[in-house]
Structure formats: C-alpha cells, structure tokens
Scaffold this motif. Sequence first.
Motif, short mmCIF file in Angstrom:
data_model
loop_
_atom_site.label_atom_id
_atom_site.label_comp_id
_atom_site.label_asym_id
_atom_site.label_seq_id
_atom_site.Cartn_x
_atom_site.Cartn_y
_atom_site.Cartn_z
N LYS A 8 -24.83 -21.36 33.68
CA LYS A 8 -25.82 -22.22 33.01
C LYS A 8 -26.07 -21.78 31.57
N LYS A 9 -26.21 -20.49 31.36
CA LYS A 9 -26.50 -19.97 30.02
C LYS A 9 -25.33 -20.21 29.06
N LEU A 10 -24.11 -20.02 29.55
CA LEU A 10 -22.93 -20.29 28.72
C LEU A 10 -22.83 -21.78 28.39
N ARG A 11 -23.13 -22.61 29.36
CA ARG A 11 -23.08 -24.06 29.15
C ARG A 11 -24.06 -24.48 28.05
N VAL A 12 -25.27 -23.95 28.10
CA VAL A 12 -26.28 -24.29 27.10
C VAL A 12 -25.94 -23.68 25.74
N ALA A 13 -25.56 -22.42 25.72
CA ALA A 13 -25.26 -21.72 24.47
C ALA A 13 -24.10 -22.36 23.72
N LEU A 14 -23.09 -22.83 24.47
CA LEU A 14 -21.92 -23.42 23.83
C LEU A 14 -22.01 -24.95 23.73
N LYS A 15 -23.14 -25.49 24.18
CA LYS A 15 -23.38 -26.95 24.14
C LYS A 15 -22.26 -27.73 24.81
N LEU A 16 -21.92 -27.31 26.03
CA LEU A 16 -20.84 -27.93 26.78
C LEU A 16 -21.39 -28.98 27.74
N ILE A 24 -11.92 -27.52 30.37
CA ILE A 24 -11.70 -26.08 30.20
C ILE A 24 -11.10 -25.48 31.47
N LEU A 25 -11.61 -25.89 32.62
CA LEU A 25 -11.06 -25.39 33.88
C LEU A 25 -9.64 -25.89 34.11
N GLU A 26 -9.31 -27.08 33.62
CA GLU A 26 -7.95 -27.60 33.76
C GLU A 26 -6.95 -26.79 32.94
N LEU A 27 -7.42 -26.13 31.89
CA LEU A 27 -6.53 -25.29 31.08
C LEU A 27 -5.92 -24.14 31.87
N ASN A 62 -11.69 -17.54 31.74
CA ASN A 62 -10.30 -17.51 31.27
C ASN A 62 -9.95 -18.80 30.53
N GLY A 63 -10.41 -19.94 31.04
CA GLY A 63 -10.19 -21.21 30.37
C GLY A 63 -10.92 -21.28 29.05
N LEU A 64 -12.10 -20.68 28.98
CA LEU A 64 -12.89 -20.67 27.76
C LEU A 64 -12.19 -19.89 26.66
N VAL A 65 -11.55 -18.80 27.03
CA VAL A 65 -10.78 -18.01 26.06
C VAL A 65 -9.66 -18.87 25.47
N ILE A 66 -8.94 -19.59 26.33
CA ILE A 66 -7.85 -20.46 25.86
C ILE A 66 -8.43 -21.58 25.00
N HIS A 67 -9.55 -22.15 25.42
CA HIS A 67 -10.19 -23.25 24.69
C HIS A 67 -10.60 -22.81 23.28
N LEU A 68 -11.15 -21.61 23.16
CA LEU A 68 -11.66 -21.15 21.88
C LEU A 68 -10.58 -20.52 20.99
#
Length: 85
Positions: A8-16, A24-27, A62-68
């Motif tokens: 939840k905190k990552l979702r809010v912080a990154l405005k996802l 991101i999970l599909e990556l 892991n997907g977030l790393v690839i996304h960013l």
Amino acid sequence: MTNNDIFKKLRVALKLRDDDIVKILELVDFRISKSELGAFFRKEDHPKYMECGDQILRNFLNGLVIHLRGPMPKKAENKTKKKSN
C-alpha cells in the motif's frame, strides 16, 4: 508491518494505479487480475481482504526495478561494449 502495508505504501508513494501494478507484475511474467489486486488494498476487517504473500511482493519489487531502471543488458552485450571501449 505486513506485506500488505508495504504494498500500500509503495503504491501511494509512487502514485501507481491498479493498471500500472498489473503491468509491472507482467514484466516478471506474473499475472494477476485487478480484482485480486484490490483485495490486498482493503482493510483487514473487510470480508474480501486477502493477505499479500511474499511471492507477490517479491515479484512486484522485481518488476518495479525493471519498470524504473529498464531491463538488464545481456551478458554478451556487456563483453562487446567493454572491447569496443
């Protein structure tokens, strides 16, 4: 702090949005529906609340790393780049 809290905190912080998280999970070849995803963001006392497991959070990170950062270059590319420099 639970995996759900971290998610939840990552979702809010990154405005996802949910769409962004699904992509991101599909990556990392992890498929999840928006409704399954919504269950992680509910309050604990909600009847449709679901605990976020380690595997889901790990795949999201892991997907977030690839996304960013973008995908890792292949090892063969690294060797040819070093030789040409």
